[in-house]
Scaffold this motif. Structure first.
Motif, mmCIF file in Angstrom:
data_model
loop_
_atom_site.group_PDB
_atom_site.id
_atom_site.type_symbol
_atom_site.label_atom_id
_atom_site.label_comp_id
_atom_site.label_asym_id
_atom_site.label_seq_id
_atom_site.Cartn_x
_atom_site.Cartn_y
_atom_site.Cartn_z
ATOM 1 N N ILE A 172 41.008 -92.594 -12.058
ATOM 2 C CA ILE A 172 42.007 -91.562 -12.378
ATOM 3 C C ILE A 172 43.362 -91.943 -11.794
ATOM 4 N N ALA A 173 43.365 -92.482 -10.580
ATOM 5 C CA ALA A 173 44.626 -92.903 -9.964
ATOM 6 C C ALA A 173 45.277 -94.028 -10.760
ATOM 7 N N HIS A 174 44.469 -94.986 -11.254
ATOM 8 C CA HIS A 174 45.028 -96.083 -12.051
ATOM 9 C C HIS A 174 45.574 -95.567 -13.382
ATOM 10 N N ILE A 175 44.910 -94.598 -13.980
ATOM 11 C CA ILE A 175 45.402 -94.035 -15.247
ATOM 12 C C ILE A 175 46.745 -93.346 -15.027
ATOM 13 N N ILE A 176 46.893 -92.614 -13.926
ATOM 14 C CA ILE A 176 48.171 -91.963 -13.619
ATOM 15 C C ILE A 176 49.260 -93.009 -13.429
ATOM 16 N N THR A 177 48.913 -94.152 -12.802
ATOM 17 C CA THR A 177 49.903 -95.210 -12.555
ATOM 18 C C THR A 177 50.382 -95.848 -13.849
ATOM 19 N N THR A 178 49.483 -96.100 -14.767
ATOM 20 C CA THR A 178 49.834 -96.837 -15.985
ATOM 21 C C THR A 178 50.264 -95.940 -17.139
ATOM 22 N N THR A 357 49.822 -104.144 -23.648
ATOM 23 C CA THR A 357 49.280 -102.946 -22.994
ATOM 24 C C THR A 357 50.175 -102.561 -21.823
ATOM 25 N N ARG A 358 49.839 -101.394 -21.249
ATOM 26 C CA ARG A 358 50.558 -100.930 -20.057
ATOM 27 C C ARG A 358 49.784 -101.237 -18.777
ATOM 28 N N LEU A 359 48.821 -102.154 -18.882
ATOM 29 C CA LEU A 359 47.963 -102.441 -17.736
ATOM 30 C C LEU A 359 48.408 -103.663 -16.949
ATOM 31 N N ASP A 360 49.561 -104.230 -17.302
ATOM 32 C CA ASP A 360 50.003 -105.427 -16.591
ATOM 33 C C ASP A 360 50.330 -105.145 -15.135
ATOM 34 N N VAL A 361 50.595 -103.871 -14.799
ATOM 35 C CA VAL A 361 50.907 -103.541 -13.404
ATOM 36 C C VAL A 361 49.659 -103.619 -12.525
ATOM 37 N N GLU A 365 42.003 -108.594 -10.841
ATOM 38 C CA GLU A 365 40.777 -108.225 -10.134
ATOM 39 C C GLU A 365 40.458 -106.743 -10.316
ATOM 40 N N VAL A 366 41.519 -105.895 -10.329
ATOM 41 C CA VAL A 366 41.307 -104.460 -10.529
ATOM 42 C C VAL A 366 40.771 -104.197 -11.926
ATOM 43 N N ARG A 367 41.339 -104.891 -12.914
ATOM 44 C CA ARG A 367 40.862 -104.697 -14.281
ATOM 45 C C ARG A 367 39.417 -105.154 -14.428
ATOM 46 N N GLU A 368 39.094 -106.260 -13.797
ATOM 47 C CA GLU A 368 37.719 -106.747 -13.877
ATOM 48 C C GLU A 368 36.756 -105.779 -13.204
ATOM 49 N N ALA A 369 37.197 -105.175 -12.083
ATOM 50 C CA ALA A 369 36.320 -104.229 -11.389
ATOM 51 C C ALA A 369 36.093 -102.979 -12.230
ATOM 52 N N LEU A 370 37.131 -102.513 -12.912
ATOM 53 C CA LEU A 370 36.978 -101.337 -13.773
ATOM 54 C C LEU A 370 36.043 -101.633 -14.936
#
Length: 754
Positions: A172-178, A357-361, A365-370
């Protein structure tokens, strides 16, 4: 346009007020059949949702298009909806905000849902056996939503996930960030996410995973295998600067004289010397990767631009050395550079196909963990559970709407379809409160946000209006008060009073603008005389002020002349000193002319008075005629304006749409503005110790003059002949003519003495 309606079947009742026939709405049947009433018979056709004394939440529920105004279609829809939810529409005519659950019509799907929600709320409140629900029960549930984990608004926050559910909380925190946040309805300061944001986040995450899987599969056949992506990314990091370097070397090879210009000059280095430099400074990063020589190779480790040294070393280790099979490569020629570009061209295309995408931030490693966790399932499950409460929210909103309509709908109809609340003096919703000013109270007070704009239309009401600015504890409010009775001689801009709003709060009120109009026939009768006296007072004051100014100027001039005169010559030349401002001697001719003028004026006045006295018994009628000649026009104008005095323009200027004239006659005006009166059972002490004393000399002179005038008039009119004795005068007998033989005795002539 209002559609054609069938002949009404309901028997309506009307009352007459304000010159308009107004419908009586007092039963549920009246509310249920309101659509049958011709809208030409409605008193108002629109009203604002703000600036009136009515529950704003109820008005917002009726205002379905959210334009800040209530119109007949919205009001009719509210009546129809409320009647459809009840077994008996008479419930809407009962006061209060409580409702028996059995009164809800559960034969319809919506009614059954409302009844079920009412029982659910009562059970949550610990009263499952209760048979009626109040508006407070519904509002309490709304207030408790902030404490509930799932409140039905479809928005979840980090705290919605359990404290032990770190996967969902981090997701949820990552979704708010991106993808940004949306606040929940219970706390506007708390960031949250909804279904749209969550689905977009995980969709982009899955796209990146699909692209990465495709790239890995495609690069396995290349020379570097799964290291191809890393090699390509290292090359792309320095590609622009490498191209710049080789372009410069080729230009220097074309003309060796260009080498000097293509390298940084000493002036550039001198300019950098005066700056605070860092490796990321633009002054350094814009320099070439290495010194330019004709056809030279690019050094990779030594003698390179320090801002690009790390990137070149990474390029050498990940790209140059594996592809060229050289260890510790020190330089790179242009041919080798082109070879590397051709070798990595397929991978370049794969990188170009990377989805935006907006996930470049987020780190890889975070994307792989998700992707490796079940974060998506957990977050979407929380949203599903919260949305499951949305149905209960809608039903609770319906209950609140029904209870508010039961409490407020009849009152609104009696302030919209008819103005019975105003004409029966129960307090209309447009009346903001009571203004106390100039020893009277004004009940017709309307809230006004813009006095200048309001006054342009309100002046057509033919009413005496006073606009006031009200302040209370830092708050400000504008009002307009209608003065419909009493005198207005001492109403002026700047005068202060006290305003009490409908909640009983007191405000300081100051008049800022006045629209003058007559308040009564009596006030118009005395108006010319008061204006005449006021004009005389103003002229006398003006002349007295001018005379005082001249006297002060003369005294000042004389004092200045005396002060500047030589003291030694004062005694010897005193006779020669002329005091400025000394009046000249009056000319005898001027005095004579003034005397003649005064004599002529006196003669004219005496002649007029004589003619007036000659009227005899018609003198009272003459006096009445004079009074009517003076006060008649003012009274006629006042009568015409009072007949046109109405409430409509005042409310129209405040955003209403009044359908009739809505006259304010003298009787109604007297009740809207009440002057001060001593209570009937009060004891009055009439001996005023501070009353102005009346001189007995002037009183005696006044009485004497009045007696003389009355006596003179009575004598000239022969009113005193019965009491004044008659005097007989016998004139002397004339001598008989010569030769007359018979003497005729003279007749006695009686003549009253005058």
């Amino acid at each position: 346009m209002q559609p054609e309606q069938p002949p009404p079947q309901h028997a309506w009742q009307f009352f007459r007020a304000g010159g308009v026939d107004q419908v009586i709405i007092q039963s549920g049947a009246d509310i249920a059949h309101l659509a049958e009433l011709d809208q030409k018979l409605w008193v108002a056709l629109a009203c604002p949702t703000r600036g009136i004394e009515f529950d704003e939440r109820t008005l917002d529920l009726i205002d379905t298009d959210k334009d800040g105004r209530i119109r007949p279609p919205e009001l009719l829809a509210a009546c129809a909806w409320a009647c459809a939810q009840l077994h008996n529409a008479d419930e809407l005519a009962q006061p209060g905000d409580t409702l028996e659950i059995r009164a809800i019509d559960d034969r319809t799907e919506e009614g059954a849902a409302l009844a079920a929600e009412a029982r659910r709320l009562l059970a949550m409140a610990g009263r499952p056996e209760a048979t009626e629900i109040a508006l407070a029960d519904v509002l309490t549930r709304s207030e408790q939503l902030s404490a509930l984990r799932f409140n039905g608004d479809g928005i979840i926050t980090v705290d919605t996930a359990g404290k032990d559910d770190t996967v969902a909380r981090e997701a949820i925190a990552h979704i708010i960030t991106t993808h940004g946040s949306i606040p929940p309805t219970t706390d506007k300061q708390l960031p949250g996410i909804d279904r749209e944001r969550a689905e977009s986040f995980f969709a982009e995450l899955n796209k990146l995973r699909a692209w990465a899987d495709q790239a890995r599969g495609a690069t396995t056949g290349l020379a570097l295998g799964d290291r191809t992506l890393a090699a390509t990314e290292a090359m792309n990091a320095v590609a622009a600067k490498v191209e710049d370097f080789f372009a410069r070397t080729r230009l220097a090879a074309y003309d060796p004289r260009a080498a000097t210009a293509l390298n940084p000059s000493l002036d550039e280095y001198s300019a950098m010397a005066s700056q605070d430099l860092g490796l990321a400074s633009p002054a350094i990063t814009t320099l070439p990767l290495a010194p330019i020589t004709p056809g030279g190779a690019l050094p990779l480790r030594h003698g390179v631009n320090p801002a690009w040294a790390k990137a070149l070393r990474n390029f050498s280790e990940r790209t140059v050395e594996p592809l060229l099979a050289r260890s510790n490569a020190e330089s790179l020629t242009q041919d080798e550079w082109q070879l590397i570009q051709r070798a990595l061209a397929p991978c370049q295309q794969w990188l170009a196909d990377r989805p935006a995408t907006r996930l470049d931030v987020l780190d890889e490693e975070v994307r792989e963990a998700l992707l490796a966790s079940d974060a998506e399932q957990r977050v979407m499950a929380l949203i599903d559970e919260d949305e499951a409460e949305q149905a209960h929210n809608e039903q609770a909103l319906g209950l609140e709407k029904l209870l508010r309509f039961k409490r407020d709908l009849l009152e609104l109809l009696n302030n919209f379809v008819s103005f019975s609340a105003f004409y029966q003096r129960r307090g209309a919703i447009f009346q903001a409160g009571t203004l106390y000013l100039d020893a009277r109270s004004c009940d017709l007070v309307v809230q006004v946000p813009d006095a200048a704009r309001h006054a342009k239309l309100a002046g057509l009401a033919k009413t005496y209006l006073a606009y006031c600015d009200c302040t209370r504890k830092g708050q400000k409010m504008g009002i307009v008060a209608a003065f419909t009775a009493g005198d207005v001689d001492f109403l002026f801009v700047g005068r202060n009073g006290v305003f009490y709003d409908r909640d009983g709060h007191d405000w300081d009120a100051t008049i800022t603008r006045i629209i003058e109009n007559p308040t009564s026939i009596r006030q118009a009768f005395f108006s010319p005389y008061k204006k005449f006296v006021r004009m005389i007072e103003e002229q006398v004051a003006k002349r007295a002020s001018a005379s005082d100014a001249r006297a002060q100027k003369s005294l000042g001039t004389a004092a200045g002349t005396l002060a500047s005169t030589d003291l030694k010559t004062v005694g010897t030349n005193a006779s020669s000193v002329t005091v400025p401002g000394t009046p000249r001697r009056t000319d005898v001719g001027t005095v004579a002319a003034i005397g003649v003028a005064l004599g002529s004026i006196s003669a004219v006045l005496v002649g007029i008075f004589g003619k007036f006295v000659d009227l005899g018994v018609w003198i009272p009628l003459a006096l009445i005629g004079i009074v009517l000649a003076i006060s008649g026009p003012s009274m006629l104008i006042a009568w015409l304006k009072l007949r046109q005095r109405s409430l409509g323009p005042i409310l129209d200027a405040s955003g209403w749409a009044i359908n009739g004239r809505m006259r304010v006659n003298t009787r109604l005006g007297g009740s809207l503005s009440q002057v001060a009166k001593v209570p009937a059972n009060a004891r009055r002490m009439l001996d005023d110790p501070f009353a102005e004393s009346k001189s007995p000399v002037w009183v005696g002179l006044g009485v004497l003059v009045a007696v003389l005038v009355v006596g003179f008039v009575a004598w000239r009119a022969h009113w005193l002949d019965r009491w004044v004795p008659q005097v007989t005068v016998t004139p002397p007998v004339a001598a008989p003519a010569a030769g007359a033989s018979d003497a005729t005795p003279a007749a006695s002539v009686a003549s009253p003495a005058r």
